[in-house]
Design a protein around this motif. Structure first.
Motif, PDB file in Angstrom:
ATOM      1  N   ASP A  37      31.955  10.108  14.994  1.00 56.22           N
ATOM      2  CA  ASP A  37      32.619  11.377  15.296  1.00 56.22           C
ATOM      3  C   ASP A  37      31.559  12.461  15.494  1.00 56.22           C
ATOM      4  O   ASP A  37      30.871  12.845  14.560  1.00 56.22           O
ATOM      5  CB  ASP A  37      33.552  11.754  14.140  1.00 56.22           C
ATOM      6  CG  ASP A  37      34.291  13.071  14.379  1.00 56.22           C
ATOM      7  OD1 ASP A  37      34.203  13.600  15.504  1.00 56.22           O
ATOM      8  OD2 ASP A  37      34.951  13.542  13.435  1.00 56.22           O
ATOM      9  N   THR A  38      31.422  12.955  16.726  1.00 54.34           N
ATOM     10  CA  THR A  38      30.431  13.993  16.995  1.00 54.34           C
ATOM     11  C   THR A  38      31.002  15.403  16.880  1.00 54.34           C
ATOM     12  O   THR A  38      30.321  16.374  17.207  1.00 54.34           O
ATOM     13  CB  THR A  38      29.817  13.821  18.396  1.00 54.34           C
ATOM     14  OG1 THR A  38      30.846  13.936  19.384  1.00 54.34           O
ATOM     15  CG2 THR A  38      29.120  12.475  18.532  1.00 54.34           C
ATOM     16  N   SER A  39      32.245  15.505  16.391  1.00 58.29           N
ATOM     17  CA  SER A  39      32.804  16.842  16.150  1.00 58.29           C
ATOM     18  C   SER A  39      32.456  17.361  14.762  1.00 58.29           C
ATOM     19  O   SER A  39      32.834  18.479  14.392  1.00 58.29           O
ATOM     20  CB  SER A  39      34.328  16.818  16.316  1.00 58.29           C
ATOM     21  OG  SER A  39      34.933  16.035  15.294  1.00 58.29           O
ATOM     22  N   VAL A  40      31.702  16.569  14.001  1.00 61.30           N
ATOM     23  CA  VAL A  40      31.262  16.987  12.662  1.00 61.30           C
ATOM     24  C   VAL A  40      30.386  18.233  12.790  1.00 61.30           C
ATOM     25  O   VAL A  40      29.483  18.287  13.634  1.00 61.30           O
ATOM     26  CB  VAL A  40      30.465  15.851  11.992  1.00 61.30           C
ATOM     27  CG1 VAL A  40      29.872  16.306  10.666  1.00 61.30           C
ATOM     28  CG2 VAL A  40      31.345  14.628  11.807  1.00 61.30           C
ATOM     29  N   PRO A  41      30.617  19.256  11.958  1.00 61.20           N
ATOM     30  CA  PRO A  41      29.776  20.461  12.050  1.00 61.20           C
ATOM     31  C   PRO A  41      28.363  20.220  11.523  1.00 61.20           C
ATOM     32  O   PRO A  41      28.157  19.432  10.595  1.00 61.20           O
ATOM     33  CB  PRO A  41      30.518  21.480  11.181  1.00 61.20           C
ATOM     34  CG  PRO A  41      31.315  20.653  10.218  1.00 61.20           C
ATOM     35  CD  PRO A  41      31.699  19.414  10.971  1.00 61.20           C
ATOM     36  N   TRP A  47      27.127  24.927  15.764  1.00 61.53           N
ATOM     37  CA  TRP A  47      27.309  23.768  16.627  1.00 61.53           C
ATOM     38  C   TRP A  47      27.859  22.581  15.870  1.00 61.53           C
ATOM     39  O   TRP A  47      27.656  22.424  14.667  1.00 61.53           O
ATOM     40  CB  TRP A  47      25.970  23.367  17.256  1.00 61.53           C
ATOM     41  CG  TRP A  47      25.528  24.261  18.361  1.00 61.53           C
ATOM     42  CD1 TRP A  47      26.273  25.162  19.040  1.00 61.53           C
ATOM     43  CD2 TRP A  47      24.201  24.334  18.912  1.00 61.53           C
ATOM     44  NE1 TRP A  47      25.502  25.795  19.998  1.00 61.53           N
ATOM     45  CE2 TRP A  47      24.239  25.312  19.941  1.00 61.53           C
ATOM     46  CE3 TRP A  47      23.007  23.675  18.644  1.00 61.53           C
ATOM     47  CZ2 TRP A  47      23.113  25.629  20.693  1.00 61.53           C
ATOM     48  CZ3 TRP A  47      21.892  23.985  19.399  1.00 61.53           C
ATOM     49  CH2 TRP A  47      21.946  24.951  20.413  1.00 61.53           C
ATOM     50  N   THR A  48      28.521  21.701  16.619  1.00 66.03           N
ATOM     51  CA  THR A  48      28.882  20.384  16.110  1.00 66.03           C
ATOM     52  C   THR A  48      27.721  19.423  16.385  1.00 66.03           C
ATOM     53  O   THR A  48      26.759  19.771  17.089  1.00 66.03           O
ATOM     54  CB  THR A  48      30.132  19.851  16.818  1.00 66.03           C
ATOM     55  OG1 THR A  48      29.828  19.668  18.218  1.00 66.03           O
ATOM     56  CG2 THR A  48      31.302  20.819  16.675  1.00 66.03           C
ATOM     57  N   GLY A  50      27.855  16.868  18.331  1.00 68.76           N
ATOM     58  CA  GLY A  50      27.839  16.638  19.769  1.00 68.76           C
ATOM     59  C   GLY A  50      27.158  17.752  20.534  1.00 68.76           C
ATOM     60  O   GLY A  50      26.397  17.498  21.482  1.00 68.76           O
ATOM     61  N   GLU A  51      27.402  18.992  20.122  1.00 69.81           N
ATOM     62  CA  GLU A  51      26.765  20.121  20.798  1.00 69.81           C
ATOM     63  C   GLU A  51      25.266  20.167  20.529  1.00 69.81           C
ATOM     64  O   GLU A  51      24.472  20.429  21.436  1.00 69.81           O
ATOM     65  CB  GLU A  51      27.439  21.419  20.351  1.00 69.81           C
ATOM     66  CG  GLU A  51      28.855  21.573  20.891  1.00 69.81           C
ATOM     67  CD  GLU A  51      29.629  22.681  20.203  1.00 69.81           C
ATOM     68  OE1 GLU A  51      30.580  23.198  20.817  1.00 69.81           O
ATOM     69  OE2 GLU A  51      29.299  23.024  19.041  1.00 69.81           O
ATOM     70  N   ARG A  96      29.469  14.821  25.203  1.00 67.77           N
ATOM     71  CA  ARG A  96      29.372  15.000  23.753  1.00 67.77           C
ATOM     72  C   ARG A  96      29.395  13.665  23.017  1.00 67.77           C
ATOM     73  O   ARG A  96      29.379  13.644  21.780  1.00 67.77           O
ATOM     74  CB  ARG A  96      30.527  15.884  23.241  1.00 67.77           C
ATOM     75  CG  ARG A  96      30.547  17.312  23.803  1.00 67.77           C
ATOM     76  CD  ARG A  96      29.367  18.122  23.326  1.00 67.77           C
ATOM     77  NE  ARG A  96      29.439  19.506  23.776  1.00 67.77           N
ATOM     78  CZ  ARG A  96      28.918  19.960  24.915  1.00 67.77           C
ATOM     79  NH1 ARG A  96      28.272  19.118  25.718  1.00 67.77           N
ATOM     80  NH2 ARG A  96      29.026  21.220  25.257  1.00 67.77           N
TER      81      ARG A  96
END
Length: 301
Positions: A37-41, A47-48, A50-51, A96
Motif C-alpha cells: 500500500d503506497t498510500s501510507v503517510p 506526502w504518501t 507513493g508520492e 504511484r
C-alpha cells in the motif's frame, strides 16, 4: 582523518560513489517492492509513500538529464519555488505503484552514471581534463541545468561539477530512502561510508542554504568532526558564512558527531537535543553551547 571534500581525479567519480549510488537505488527499490500500500503517510511529511517514491524517481531522472547536459528548468533555487516545482511535477506524473517506481529509481540512477561516464570520456578525447570549477564552488537544490561549461553543469543555485552532482544524487536518495524505510517499517540504507560520500555536496551547498534570519550578525567558528572520519570548518563573520575543507585552528565550538546522525540532522530528519541526549553528539571548545544553534543556521530547499 580526511577532509570533507573527498578525493579523486577530476573527471572521475570519488572512489566508491558509483557503487554507493547503485546500491542505494537498489536498497530503496527493495523497500518499495515490499510495499502493498503506497498510500501510507510518510512521517513528518505531507506526502504518501507513493508520492515520495514518485518524487524520487523524478528527481533521479532530472539529475541524470543534468549530468548529460540537457537543459532542465526547475524553480529558481529558493525553497518556495522548488517546493512548488515538486508539486507541479507530481501532479503531472500519475504513477504511484511501488513496483514501477522502484524500477524507475534504479533506471535513472544508472542513467546518471552512464551520462557521467560518457561526458568524462568526451572530455578526455577533446583534451579537456580541467573539469571547470571545483565542487567547492557549487551549491544546489533540486534544480535543473540552464547551461554548462567544461566539466560543470548549471543549476538554479549555481554551477557544480558532475562529480558533486553525483554526491547530491546520493544525498537526496538517502534522505528520501530513509523516509520510505521509516514509513514502511523497514531498515534504512544510511551508513558511515555513504554519509562520507554525501559530504562533498553538503559542504558545497551549505553557503547556499544558510538561513539569513538565524545567522544575522552572527560571528562564530565551528569545527565539524565526524566520528573517525571527515572534518570541515564553518565560520560566520557578521552573518556571512565560509565553509572550508579544514576546521579553523581555534574554533569557538567543536562538534563531534556520529556520521549517520550528522546526515539525518543535516537533512532535517532529527533534531540536536535528542541526538545529544543519546550520546551521538558532543560539543567542545570555548563556546560549546553554540552546538545546539548550529542545525538551525541552515534551511535546506
Amino acid at each position: 582523518m580526511e577532509s570533507a571534500t573527498g578525493s579523486g581525479a577530476r573527471g572521475t567519480l570519488p572512489e566508491g560513489l558509483g557503487d554507493a549510488l547503485r546500491a542505494t537505488a537498489e536498497d530503496i527499490a527493495t523497500v518499495l517492492r515490499g510495499a502493498a500500500d503506497t498510500s501510507v503517510p510518510v512521517p513528518r511529511s505531507e506526502w504518501t509513500v507513493g508520492e515520495a517514491a514518485a518524487h524520487l524517481a523524478q528527481a533521479n531522472e532530472l539529475m541524470a538529464d543534468i549530468a548529460a547536459g540537457r537543459e532542465r528548468r526547475y524553480g529558481d533555487g529558493t525553497p518556495q519555488s522548488l517546493a512548488a516545482a515538486n508539486e507541479r511535477a507530481l501532479a503531472e506524473f500519475g504513477e504511484r505503484a511501488a513496483g514501477p517506481l522502484a524500477e524507475l529509481i534504479v533506471r535513472h540512477t544508472d542513467a546518471y552514471l552512464t551520462a557521467f561516464e560518457r561526458c568524462a570520456t568526451d572530455r578526455t578525447r577533446t583534451g579537456d581534463g580541467t573539469g571547470g570549477r571545483t565542487g567547492g564552488e557549487a551549491g544546489g537544490g533540486i534544480g535543473g541545468g540552464t547551461g554548462e561549461t567544461a566539466g560543470t553543469v548549471v543549476t538554479p543555485l549555481g554551477p557544480m561539477s558532475r562529480e558533486v552532482l553525483g554526491s547530491y544524487l546520493l544525498t537526496h536518495m538517502l534522505g528520501h530512502g530513509y523516509d520510505l524505510a521509516r514509513a514502511l517499517g523497514r531498515p534504512h540504507m544510511i551508513d558511515r561510508a555513504r554519509v562520507e560520500l554525501s559530504l562533498p555536496f553538503l559542504v558545497a551547498a551549505m553557503p547556499r542554504v544558510t538561513d539569513a534570519t538565524t545567522t544575522a550578525r552572527l560571528t562564530a567558528s565551528y569545527a565539524i568532526r565526524l566520528w573517525g572520519g571527515a572534518r570541515f570548518g564553518v565560520t560566520f563573520t557578521d552573518g556571512a558564512v565560509t565553509v572550508t575543507p579544514r576546521p579553523p585552528a581555534r574554533p569557538d565550538c567543536t562538534i563531534l558527531i556520529e556520521p549517520v546522525t550528522f546526515l539525518l540532522m543535516a537533512l532535517g530528519r532529527i533534531g540536536p537535543n535528542g541526538a545529544m541526549a543519546r550520546g551521538r553528539v558532543f560539543a567542545l571548545g570555548r563556546k560549546p553551547w553554540l552546538a545546539l544553534r548550529f542545525p538551525g543556521l541552515f534551511k535546506a530547499p
